[in-house]
Scaffold this motif. Structure first.
Motif, PDB file in Angstrom:
ATOM      1  N   ILE A 236       0.712  -1.213   0.067  1.00  0.00           N
ATOM      2  CA  ILE A 236       0.065   0.035  -0.043  1.00  0.00           C
ATOM      3  C   ILE A 236       0.730   1.244  -0.148  1.00  0.00           C
ATOM      4  CG2 ILE A 236      -1.458   1.318   1.581  1.00  0.00           C
ATOM      5  CD1 ILE A 236      -2.728  -1.288   2.243  1.00  0.00           C
ATOM      6  N   ILE A 304      -6.876   5.368   3.020  1.00  0.00           N
ATOM      7  CA  ILE A 304      -6.755   3.903   2.958  1.00  0.00           C
ATOM      8  C   ILE A 304      -6.763   3.348   4.182  1.00  0.00           C
ATOM      9  CG2 ILE A 304      -5.423   1.957   2.188  1.00  0.00           C
ATOM     10  CD1 ILE A 304      -4.125   3.729   0.033  1.00  0.00           C
ATOM     11  N   THR A 326      -9.382  -2.465   3.471  1.00  0.00           N
ATOM     12  CA  THR A 326      -8.313  -3.684   3.218  1.00  0.00           C
ATOM     13  C   THR A 326      -9.219  -4.852   3.747  1.00  0.00           C
ATOM     14  OG1 THR A 326      -7.164  -3.708   5.486  1.00  0.00           O
ATOM     15  CG2 THR A 326      -6.266  -2.420   3.759  1.00  0.00           C
ATOM     16  N   ILE A 348      -9.070  -3.560  -0.906  1.00  0.00           N
ATOM     17  CA  ILE A 348      -7.639  -4.182  -1.039  1.00  0.00           C
ATOM     18  C   ILE A 348      -7.541  -5.646  -0.541  1.00  0.00           C
ATOM     19  CG2 ILE A 348      -5.153  -3.866  -0.455  1.00  0.00           C
ATOM     20  CD1 ILE A 348      -6.057  -0.757  -0.618  1.00  0.00           C
ATOM     21  N   THR A 352      -6.487  -7.935  -5.731  1.00  0.00           N
ATOM     22  CA  THR A 352      -6.522  -6.691  -5.976  1.00  0.00           C
ATOM     23  C   THR A 352      -5.214  -5.966  -5.852  1.00  0.00           C
ATOM     24  OG1 THR A 352      -7.844  -5.699  -4.176  1.00  0.00           O
ATOM     25  CG2 THR A 352      -9.224  -6.258  -5.778  1.00  0.00           C
ATOM     26  N   VAL A 353      -4.592  -6.439  -4.909  1.00  0.00           N
ATOM     27  CA  VAL A 353      -3.205  -5.681  -4.283  1.00  0.00           C
ATOM     28  C   VAL A 353      -2.330  -5.550  -5.567  1.00  0.00           C
ATOM     29  CG1 VAL A 353      -1.982  -7.615  -3.580  1.00  0.00           C
ATOM     30  CG2 VAL A 353      -1.308  -5.679  -2.355  1.00  0.00           C
ATOM     31  N   LEU A 356      -2.998  -1.993  -7.328  1.00  0.00           N
ATOM     32  CA  LEU A 356      -3.363  -1.025  -6.322  1.00  0.00           C
ATOM     33  C   LEU A 356      -2.828   0.377  -6.583  1.00  0.00           C
ATOM     34  CD1 LEU A 356      -4.273  -0.330  -3.563  1.00  0.00           C
ATOM     35  CD2 LEU A 356      -1.999  -1.109  -2.270  1.00  0.00           C
TER      36      LEU A 356
END
Length: 425
Positions: A236, A304, A326, A348, A352-353, A356
């Protein structure tokens, strides 16, 4: 080992400091600490007490309420009731409210019996809460220390209180799903009073877009573990740092930095290293372990975070700004079932990471799905607009006190009438 020795030394020094006979704090109140006890005159007229029986490591649970309680104090005389010496100094530095300290059970009960508080507020479910609950004349109200979908937000212990203040419909749903034979009339919706206060902005000005990454800690057990620090945190941060024309603000939960979990330690260290390298190259990124996160939201363009109160607080105050959540378990169906907000924002997880940075850039450019976020805000906070929750909180406290005083008067009258009847028989 060195850290353990250092902690032991600090504990001894703190203990010696508390044995001082007296000290002046802020020049406003003199605390007599002989026998680790404040003078009885600390809060002689308090009708309401906010009870905190834990050490300074959990003081964040109380601190977020202090500005609201200072507002309450204008209408209902209010004091803070502490049980641990390590919480005194930091609490006194944070508030102008009177502070009462009683360490032993006997001293605590002597105080409440003598001063007869009308209402007692609880910001957590600490074990010692259930000692003071034995004082029957007062109204006992659980107010918690946030609004989130964590499992820890609902406990069977809620049955012990006279009332439980909640933020909105989602909290009612949460209690209905988790508890058996629970009296739902205990739940009183008051919104989120902490979010209605005016805060001085705490982030330095910047002409760049601000991304905040505010993860939670790992919880007491795996079921209550919602953190992303150990699994997605470095990814992230790397993606946020790579996003053009942005600055990153890393604002972890207060307990992240002191975690003893190796995965948490490693993730946190890697995050700090990434930010340090970016700043060495001319970045303006920030690592903030202190400060009021609510006072930072105004300057945040994209949040986030994990399943915690941070995301919902951001949703309440800035529903027009994008939010990413997340999911460390990568179980979208379960996540949405337990946390309805997850259906309103990008998630996330393992699936999907890897994309990102594109997700971040897309949300910043489009603003995300503002309509879905508005619906989620109504689910979690009801119809309360910004500014209305604080007044709902204060007026509800006043109403509960008035009702309990009327009940006590009626009960005293009935006892008196019964005694008179016995005397005449």
């Amino acid at each position: 080992m060195r850290q353990l020795v250092r902690n032991a030394i600090l504990a001894v020094l703190r203990s010696r400091a508390w044995k001082a006979t007296s000290q002046r704090i802020r020049g406003t109140r003199e605390f007599t600490l002989t026998a680790r006890e404040f003078a009885d005159s600390a809060a002689p007229d308090a009708k309401a007490l906010v009870y905190f029986g834990d050490t300074h490591s959990k003081l964040y649970q109380l601190q977020q309420w202090l500005p609201v309680l200072e507002e309450l104090n204008r209408a209902v005389p209010t004091a803070v009731f502490l049980r641990r010496p390590s919480s005194i100094q930091e609490t006194a530095d944070c508030t102008s409210l009177p502070i009462v300290f009683r360490q032993s059970f006997d001293d605590m009960m002597t105080y409440v019996e003598e001063h007869q508080p009308k209402l007692i507020l609880y910001v957590n479910n600490g074990q010692s809460n259930f000692q003071v609950l034995s004082f029957a004349p007062a109204v006992h109200v659980h107010i918690n220390h946030g609004e989130s979908d964590k499992l820890s937000m609902v406990s069977n212990q809620a049955k012990a209180y006279d009332a439980v203040f909640t933020a909105g419909p989602a909290a009612l749903r949460r209690h209905q799903r988790a508890l058996v034979d629970f009296d739902e009339s205990k739940l009183i919706e008051v919104g989120r009073p902490q979010l209605d206060l005016d805060y001085e902005p705490e982030l330095p000005a910047s002409d760049k877009r601000t991304i905040m990454y505010a993860p939670t800690w790992e919880g007491e057990n795996d079921n209550n573990n919602y953190t992303s620090v150990d699994c997605f945190g470095p990814a992230i941060v790397a993606a946020a740092l790579a996003t053009p024309n942005t600055r990153l603000v890393y604002k972890p939960h207060p307990r992240v930095a002191g975690s003893h979990d190796e995965g948490m330690q490693g993730g946190h260290a890697m995050i700090l290293e990434l930010i340090e390298k970016a700043n060495a190259g001319g970045g303006e990124h920030l690592v903030l372990t202190d400060g009021n996160i609510l006072a930072m939201f105004e300057d945040v363009d994209l949040m986030i975070t994990d399943i915690s109160s941070v995301g919902l607080d951001f949703l309440y105050l800035k529903a027009d700004s994008p939010l990413l959540l997340t999911d460390r378990r990568t179980n979208r169906e379960k996540l949405i079932d337990e946390s309805p907000i997850a259906s309103s924002v990008p998630i996330i997880d393992d699936s999907t990471v890897n994309g990102l940075q594109t997700m971040i850039e897309t949300e910043l450019a489009s603003g995300g799905n503002a309509e879905a976020r508005a619906e989620a805000r109504a689910l979690y906070f009801g119809s309360h607009g910004v500014g209305e929750s604080k007044q709902a909180f204060i007026s509800t406290v006043e109403r509960l006190i008035a009702e309990r005083e009327a009940q006590n008067i009626d009960q005293a009258y009935m006892v008196s009438a019964a005694e008179a009847s016995e005397d005449n028989s």
